[in-house]
Design a protein around this motif. Structure first.
Motif, mmCIF file in Angstrom:
data_model
loop_
_atom_site.group_PDB
_atom_site.id
_atom_site.type_symbol
_atom_site.label_atom_id
_atom_site.label_comp_id
_atom_site.label_asym_id
_atom_site.label_seq_id
_atom_site.Cartn_x
_atom_site.Cartn_y
_atom_site.Cartn_z
ATOM 1 N N VAL A 88 -15.712 20.411 -47.709
ATOM 2 C CA VAL A 88 -15.996 20.993 -46.392
ATOM 3 C C VAL A 88 -17.462 20.776 -46.031
ATOM 4 C CG1 VAL A 88 -16.306 23.185 -45.160
ATOM 5 C CG2 VAL A 88 -14.140 22.689 -46.291
ATOM 6 N N MET A 89 -18.370 21.083 -46.960
ATOM 7 C CA MET A 89 -19.800 20.946 -46.689
ATOM 8 C C MET A 89 -20.213 19.486 -46.579
ATOM 9 S SD MET A 89 -20.481 24.020 -46.258
ATOM 10 C CE MET A 89 -22.063 23.504 -45.609
ATOM 11 N N PHE A 90 -19.602 18.623 -47.369
ATOM 12 C CA PHE A 90 -19.855 17.189 -47.280
ATOM 13 C C PHE A 90 -19.455 16.685 -45.891
ATOM 14 C CE2 PHE A 90 -18.896 12.807 -49.312
ATOM 15 C CZ PHE A 90 -20.148 12.348 -48.930
ATOM 16 N N GLY A 91 -18.346 17.202 -45.392
ATOM 17 C CA GLY A 91 -17.889 16.825 -44.058
ATOM 18 C C GLY A 91 -18.835 17.308 -42.968
ATOM 19 N N TYR A 92 -19.335 18.543 -43.097
ATOM 20 C CA TYR A 92 -20.306 19.059 -42.123
ATOM 21 C C TYR A 92 -21.570 18.214 -42.123
ATOM 22 C CZ TYR A 92 -17.763 23.405 -41.150
ATOM 23 O OH TYR A 92 -16.831 24.337 -40.721
ATOM 24 N N LEU A 93 -21.988 17.788 -43.307
ATOM 25 C CA LEU A 93 -23.177 16.932 -43.413
ATOM 26 C C LEU A 93 -22.962 15.627 -42.658
ATOM 27 C CD1 LEU A 93 -25.999 16.535 -44.723
ATOM 28 C CD2 LEU A 93 -24.818 15.463 -46.658
ATOM 29 N N ALA A 94 -21.767 15.052 -42.796
ATOM 30 C CA ALA A 94 -21.450 13.800 -42.096
ATOM 31 C C ALA A 94 -21.471 13.985 -40.588
ATOM 32 C CB ALA A 94 -20.083 13.282 -42.545
ATOM 33 N N ASN A 95 -21.059 15.161 -40.122
ATOM 34 C CA ASN A 95 -21.049 15.435 -38.678
ATOM 35 C C ASN A 95 -22.442 15.412 -38.065
ATOM 36 O OD1 ASN A 95 -18.280 15.662 -38.296
ATOM 37 N ND2 ASN A 95 -18.251 17.849 -38.712
ATOM 38 N N LEU A 96 -23.462 15.619 -38.889
ATOM 39 C CA LEU A 96 -24.828 15.541 -38.383
ATOM 40 C C LEU A 96 -25.187 14.102 -38.017
ATOM 41 C CD1 LEU A 96 -26.775 17.924 -40.811
ATOM 42 C CD2 LEU A 96 -25.948 18.409 -38.506
ATOM 43 N N TRP A 297 -30.339 26.879 -34.394
ATOM 44 C CA TRP A 297 -29.915 25.523 -34.764
ATOM 45 C C TRP A 297 -30.597 25.063 -36.041
ATOM 46 C CZ3 TRP A 297 -32.266 20.741 -35.428
ATOM 47 C CH2 TRP A 297 -31.397 19.652 -35.529
ATOM 48 N N ILE A 298 -31.895 25.278 -36.145
ATOM 49 C CA ILE A 298 -32.636 24.850 -37.337
ATOM 50 C C ILE A 298 -32.136 25.590 -38.570
ATOM 51 C CG2 ILE A 298 -34.901 24.901 -38.461
ATOM 52 C CD1 ILE A 298 -36.126 24.397 -35.670
ATOM 53 N N ALA A 299 -31.926 26.903 -38.448
ATOM 54 C CA ALA A 299 -31.484 27.704 -39.589
ATOM 55 C C ALA A 299 -30.147 27.223 -40.123
ATOM 56 C CB ALA A 299 -31.398 29.180 -39.185
ATOM 57 N N VAL A 303 -28.921 25.049 -43.681
ATOM 58 C CA VAL A 303 -27.800 25.447 -44.544
ATOM 59 C C VAL A 303 -26.870 24.252 -44.791
ATOM 60 C CG1 VAL A 303 -25.682 26.837 -44.660
ATOM 61 C CG2 VAL A 303 -27.833 27.884 -43.919
ATOM 62 N N VAL A 304 -26.514 23.539 -43.719
ATOM 63 C CA VAL A 304 -25.588 22.410 -43.837
ATOM 64 C C VAL A 304 -26.198 21.282 -44.664
ATOM 65 C CG1 VAL A 304 -24.446 20.559 -42.548
ATOM 66 C CG2 VAL A 304 -24.296 22.916 -41.730
ATOM 67 N N VAL A 305 -27.460 20.971 -44.426
ATOM 68 C CA VAL A 305 -28.111 19.872 -45.148
ATOM 69 C C VAL A 305 -28.219 20.197 -46.634
ATOM 70 C CG1 VAL A 305 -30.271 18.606 -45.463
ATOM 71 C CG2 VAL A 305 -29.373 18.985 -43.158
ATOM 72 N N VAL A 306 -28.705 21.400 -46.953
ATOM 73 C CA VAL A 306 -28.885 21.771 -48.361
ATOM 74 C C VAL A 306 -27.541 21.831 -49.091
ATOM 75 C CG1 VAL A 306 -29.614 23.612 -49.934
ATOM 76 C CG2 VAL A 306 -31.043 23.008 -47.965
ATOM 77 N N LEU A 307 -26.568 22.527 -48.515
ATOM 78 C CA LEU A 307 -25.261 22.658 -49.160
ATOM 79 C C LEU A 307 -24.486 21.348 -49.112
ATOM 80 C CD1 LEU A 307 -24.070 26.208 -48.015
ATOM 81 C CD2 LEU A 307 -25.133 25.529 -50.181
ATOM 82 N N GLY A 308 -24.667 20.568 -48.031
ATOM 83 C CA GLY A 308 -23.970 19.287 -47.928
ATOM 84 C C GLY A 308 -24.444 18.286 -48.968
#
Length: 326
Positions: A88-96, A297-299, A303-308
């Motif tokens: 899930v988090m890997f996917g959120y990272l890709a969405n960036l 947005w930054i906060a 979270v997404v970058v670190v966990l992703g």
């Protein structure tokens, strides 16, 4: 440069360039004093509320992974919560990088470590997105009751028609069903491949109807969206000038931000602009609305970058003994 490689670069660069455009567009009409005020308001935001918002965001991601696990269980899989969370988090990272690419990457990466096919895992993700869109429609309905004029004005101003989108979605699924029926009996090699793909996809989509823990799924869905709204709402206590923001106004800002997230890479540039445009309807200065949007947005992006990134590292390590399923 090969044509396929060129298209890949376009998919990455276009959303990023669009985000940069909205950053410029957000600031082009602001004065030097307003830009200074945005920076000062952002810099002086109260850290406690920001951290609490981040914790709520992380909790929503864990619940999303747990909810997805419920959808995978009927597919004769034994999903681990850790694998669901990592993907899930890997996917959120890709969405960036590329909007909506994370869903495909999530399904593919999970399938590679299990006996499930990509079609099955992706089918469950489609189910998730349908449920989440229905939740968004319900939130829009509640907001209409609380702030009818303001929400209708915002939706009309931005030509947003969520009910039309929902109709198109169900129409698309109906079209896939008709195509599936048409090619099911075909002996053509291409038709057989399409049939196999759609069969797996429909298996994943139907997992919601045969799962054992449907009420748990409903509870987790409601909890996820309450956390989404909560992590937006409490930022008002972090920013000077939004402490008295009404719940109805916050809901409209939340809806605007949700739509903005799907347009550019992770909402970059557009997200703060959308928030400030809504808050302006409630007599909140542009610089305060911009600061609110940027802080949130930054906060959540942190979270997404670190966990992703962490998930991308841990996923293959946690599954190093597994053979590739596909």
């Amino acid at each position: 440069m090969p044509k396929s490689q060129f298209k890949s670069w376009i998919k990455i660069l276009l959303p990023l360039l669009l985000g940069i455009f909205f950053i410029w567009f957000s600031f082009k009409d602001t004065t030097a004093e307003q830009r200074t005020a945005i920076w000062e308001t952002t810099k002086n935001a109260k850290l406690f509320w920001i951290i609490l918002s981040m914790v709520m965001g992380i909790t929503s991601h864990v619940l999303r992974a747990s909810r997805w696990k419920l959808l995978l269980l009927p597919l004769k899989d034994q999903p681990k919560l850790s694998n669901c969370f990592y993907t899930v988090m890997f996917g959120y990272l890709a969405n960036l990088g590329i909007p909506r690419s994370g869903e495909v990457l999530r399904g593919a990466s999970y399938a590679s470590y299990t006996n499930l096919s990509f079609e099955q895992t992706f089918g469950t993700i489609i189910t998730e997105r349908i449920i989440d869109f229905i939740m968004l429609i319900l939130i829009i309905g509640v907001t209409l009751v609380l702030k009818t004029d303001e929400l209708l004005f915002y939706l009309d101003l931005n030509d947003i028609k969520p009910l039309h989108t929902l109709g198109y979605l169900f129409g698309f699924l109906g079209f896939i069903f008709l195509i599936f029926r048409a090619i099911k009996q075909s002996k053509n090699l291409i038709a057989i491949k399409i049939n196999n793909f759609l069969t797996g996809l429909i298996q994943g989509i139907r997992s919601l109807m045969v799962m054992r823990h449907q009420w748990k799924f409903v509870f987790q869905t409601i909890a996820i969206w309450m956390l989404y709204i909560g992590m937006f709402w409490i930022i008002k206590y972090a920013i000077a000038g939004t402490e008295n923001l009404s719940f109805g106004a916050a809901l409209i800002g939340f809806i605007a931000g949700t739509f903005a997230m799907s347009v550019t890479s992770g909402g970059i540039g557009l997200y703060p602009f959308a928030i400030s445009a809504v808050f302006k309807l409630f007599d909140i200065p542009v610089e305060v609305g911009q600061a609110f949007g940027w802080v949130l947005w930054i906060a959540q992006t942190i979270v997404v970058v670190v966990l992703g990134v962490t998930s991308a590292i841990l996923l293959p390590i946690a599954n190093k003994s597994n053979k590739l399923a596909n």
